[in-house]
Design a protein around this motif. Structure first.
Motif, PDB file in Angstrom:
ATOM      1  N   ASP A 129       0.860  -1.184   0.000  1.00  0.00           N
ATOM      2  CA  ASP A 129       0.000   0.000   0.000  1.00  0.00           C
ATOM      3  C   ASP A 129       0.900   1.239   0.000  1.00  0.00           C
ATOM      4  N   TYR A 130       1.433   1.566  -1.179  1.00  0.00           N
ATOM      5  CA  TYR A 130       2.412   2.652  -1.266  1.00  0.00           C
ATOM      6  C   TYR A 130       1.787   4.032  -1.082  1.00  0.00           C
ATOM      7  N   ASN A 131       0.513   4.190  -1.477  1.00  0.00           N
ATOM      8  CA  ASN A 131      -0.162   5.463  -1.222  1.00  0.00           C
ATOM      9  C   ASN A 131      -0.345   5.680   0.283  1.00  0.00           C
ATOM     10  N   GLY A 132      -0.791   4.650   0.972  1.00  0.00           N
ATOM     11  CA  GLY A 132      -0.955   4.739   2.425  1.00  0.00           C
ATOM     12  C   GLY A 132       0.363   4.963   3.127  1.00  0.00           C
ATOM     13  N   ALA A 133       1.412   4.270   2.666  1.00  0.00           N
ATOM     14  CA  ALA A 133       2.743   4.440   3.254  1.00  0.00           C
ATOM     15  C   ALA A 133       3.212   5.876   3.069  1.00  0.00           C
ATOM     16  N   ARG A 134       3.074   6.377   1.860  1.00  0.00           N
ATOM     17  CA  ARG A 134       3.498   7.755   1.569  1.00  0.00           C
ATOM     18  C   ARG A 134       2.758   8.755   2.457  1.00  0.00           C
ATOM     19  N   ALA A 135       1.469   8.563   2.621  1.00  0.00           N
ATOM     20  CA  ALA A 135       0.675   9.468   3.469  1.00  0.00           C
ATOM     21  C   ALA A 135       1.165   9.423   4.919  1.00  0.00           C
ATOM     22  N   ASP A 136       1.453   8.227   5.413  1.00  0.00           N
ATOM     23  CA  ASP A 136       1.944   8.098   6.790  1.00  0.00           C
ATOM     24  C   ASP A 136       3.313   8.743   6.944  1.00  0.00           C
ATOM     25  N   PHE A 137       4.204   8.515   5.983  1.00  0.00           N
ATOM     26  CA  PHE A 137       5.536   9.108   6.072  1.00  0.00           C
ATOM     27  C   PHE A 137       5.474  10.630   5.983  1.00  0.00           C
ATOM     28  N   GLN A 153      16.735  13.078  11.311  1.00  0.00           N
ATOM     29  CA  GLN A 153      15.389  12.500  11.398  1.00  0.00           C
ATOM     30  C   GLN A 153      14.518  12.954  10.226  1.00  0.00           C
ATOM     31  N   LEU A 154      14.652  14.226   9.849  1.00  0.00           N
ATOM     32  CA  LEU A 154      13.845  14.740   8.742  1.00  0.00           C
ATOM     33  C   LEU A 154      14.261  14.093   7.416  1.00  0.00           C
ATOM     34  N   GLU A 155      15.554  13.930   7.217  1.00  0.00           N
ATOM     35  CA  GLU A 155      16.041  13.291   5.991  1.00  0.00           C
ATOM     36  C   GLU A 155      15.599  11.837   5.921  1.00  0.00           C
ATOM     37  N   GLN A 156      15.585  11.171   7.069  1.00  0.00           N
ATOM     38  CA  GLN A 156      15.118   9.783   7.106  1.00  0.00           C
ATOM     39  C   GLN A 156      13.664   9.705   6.658  1.00  0.00           C
ATOM     40  N   ALA A 157      12.823  10.567   7.220  1.00  0.00           N
ATOM     41  CA  ALA A 157      11.403  10.571   6.847  1.00  0.00           C
ATOM     42  C   ALA A 157      11.242  10.895   5.360  1.00  0.00           C
ATOM     43  N   MET A 158      12.022  11.843   4.849  1.00  0.00           N
ATOM     44  CA  MET A 158      11.941  12.183   3.420  1.00  0.00           C
ATOM     45  C   MET A 158      12.379  11.008   2.545  1.00  0.00           C
ATOM     46  N   SER A 159      13.389  10.261   2.994  1.00  0.00           N
ATOM     47  CA  SER A 159      13.832   9.103   2.205  1.00  0.00           C
ATOM     48  C   SER A 159      12.752   8.024   2.176  1.00  0.00           C
ATOM     49  N   PHE A 160      11.990   7.893   3.250  1.00  0.00           N
ATOM     50  CA  PHE A 160      10.884   6.931   3.268  1.00  0.00           C
ATOM     51  C   PHE A 160       9.794   7.360   2.286  1.00  0.00           C
ATOM     52  N   ILE A 161       9.500   8.667   2.240  1.00  0.00           N
ATOM     53  CA  ILE A 161       8.507   9.188   1.290  1.00  0.00           C
ATOM     54  C   ILE A 161       8.962   8.885  -0.134  1.00  0.00           C
ATOM     55  N   GLU A 162      10.238   9.149  -0.415  1.00  0.00           N
ATOM     56  CA  GLU A 162      10.781   8.904  -1.751  1.00  0.00           C
ATOM     57  C   GLU A 162      10.706   7.424  -2.121  1.00  0.00           C
ATOM     58  N   ALA A 163      10.994   6.551  -1.170  1.00  0.00           N
ATOM     59  CA  ALA A 163      10.924   5.107  -1.438  1.00  0.00           C
ATOM     60  C   ALA A 163       9.497   4.706  -1.796  1.00  0.00           C
ATOM     61  N   ALA A 164       8.526   5.213  -1.057  1.00  0.00           N
ATOM     62  CA  ALA A 164       7.122   4.893  -1.350  1.00  0.00           C
ATOM     63  C   ALA A 164       6.730   5.439  -2.722  1.00  0.00           C
ATOM     64  N   GLU A 165       7.214   6.630  -3.064  1.00  0.00           N
ATOM     65  CA  GLU A 165       6.907   7.198  -4.384  1.00  0.00           C
ATOM     66  C   GLU A 165       7.532   6.371  -5.504  1.00  0.00           C
ATOM     67  N   ARG A 166       8.777   5.892  -5.290  1.00  0.00           N
ATOM     68  CA  ARG A 166       9.425   5.042  -6.293  1.00  0.00           C
ATOM     69  C   ARG A 166       8.622   3.758  -6.517  1.00  0.00           C
ATOM     70  N   ARG A 167       8.217   3.139  -5.419  1.00  0.00           N
ATOM     71  CA  ARG A 167       7.452   1.890  -5.543  1.00  0.00           C
ATOM     72  C   ARG A 167       6.095   2.157  -6.197  1.00  0.00           C
ATOM     73  N   ARG A 168       5.486   3.269  -5.833  1.00  0.00           N
ATOM     74  CA  ARG A 168       4.174   3.604  -6.407  1.00  0.00           C
ATOM     75  C   ARG A 168       4.295   3.831  -7.909  1.00  0.00           C
ATOM     76  N   SER A 169       5.350   4.532  -8.320  1.00  0.00           N
ATOM     77  CA  SER A 169       5.568   4.807  -9.739  1.00  0.00           C
ATOM     78  C   SER A 169       5.873   3.544 -10.519  1.00  0.00           C
ATOM     79  N   ALA A 170       6.587   2.615  -9.886  1.00  0.00           N
ATOM     80  CA  ALA A 170       6.983   1.373 -10.542  1.00  0.00           C
ATOM     81  C   ALA A 170       5.770   0.495 -10.894  1.00  0.00           C
ATOM     82  N   ILE A 171       4.711   0.592 -10.107  1.00  0.00           N
ATOM     83  CA  ILE A 171       3.542  -0.254 -10.369  1.00  0.00           C
ATOM     84  C   ILE A 171       2.462   0.488 -11.158  1.00  0.00           C
ATOM     85  N   ALA A 172       2.641   1.803 -11.357  1.00  0.00           N
ATOM     86  CA  ALA A 172       1.629   2.602 -12.049  1.00  0.00           C
ATOM     87  C   ALA A 172       1.678   2.383 -13.544  1.00  0.00           C
TER      88      ALA A 172
END
Length: 172
Positions: A129-137, A153-172
């Motif tokens: 659920d990459y949309n849900g993950a992105r929203a949580d991050f 801590q902020l960079e870590q959270a941003m990297s999680f958002i980016e990872a969710a966006e990459r996965r979301r784009s890969a399946i779109a």
């Protein structure tokens, strides 16, 4: 935890020095305090010792219910949910984390809520659920910004958002 060397960009899991983690586990294994037991769960989790991590995490939840504070209980439940996440019990983990988020926000405990959002985001990420993950991050990032978190801590959270966006784009 001072043992974290970073986060895997694909799994979002902590990268630790395994030797140091096992040494620390040996140090805290005989301790029975609540914080030491939480640390044992975390160490076992990052070392991949899921059966023992689950057993001790269930014990810490019971211990916190009987003699801890509400914050102790939330921390124990978040850690328990993160063990379930790594065991593949995504629905159980997400449900537990959602109730932790609701309680933390209801009590005005933004640090605990941010932690729970991060773990729920990881759970949703693992469940696909990459949309849900992105929203949580994103929610975690916003809360950490409001709390004045450091750049790491902020960079870590941003990297999680980016990872969710990459996965979301890969399946779109």
């Amino acid at each position: 935890m001072g043992l974290i060397r970073g986060y895997d960009t694909e799994t979002l899991q902590e990268i630790v020095d395994r030797t140091e983690a096992y040494e620390r586990l040996a140090e805290v294994r005989s301790q029975r305090s609540f914080p030491a037991q939480l640390e044992q769960v975390w160490l076992l989790k990052v070392l991949g010792e899921m059966a023992e991590a689950l057993d001790i995490s269930e014990h810490t939840v019971r211990l916190a219910r009987m003699s801890g504070t509400r914050k102790d209980l939330l921390h124990a439940r978040i850690l328990h949910a993160s063990v379930n996440q790594l065991r593949g019990a995504y629905t159980s983990a997400e449900t537990e984390l959602t109730t932790c988020i609701e309680e933390a926000e209801g009590q005005g405990w933004p640090r605990i809520a941010a932690l729970a959002y991060s773990h729920r985001g990881k759970t949703r990420y693992d469940a696909g659920d990459y949309n849900g993950a992105r929203a949580d991050f994103k929610r975690e990032l916003f809360m950490r910004q409001e709390l004045g978190a450091d750049d790491t801590q902020l960079e870590q959270a941003m990297s999680f958002i980016e990872a969710a966006e990459r996965r979301r784009s890969a399946i779109a």
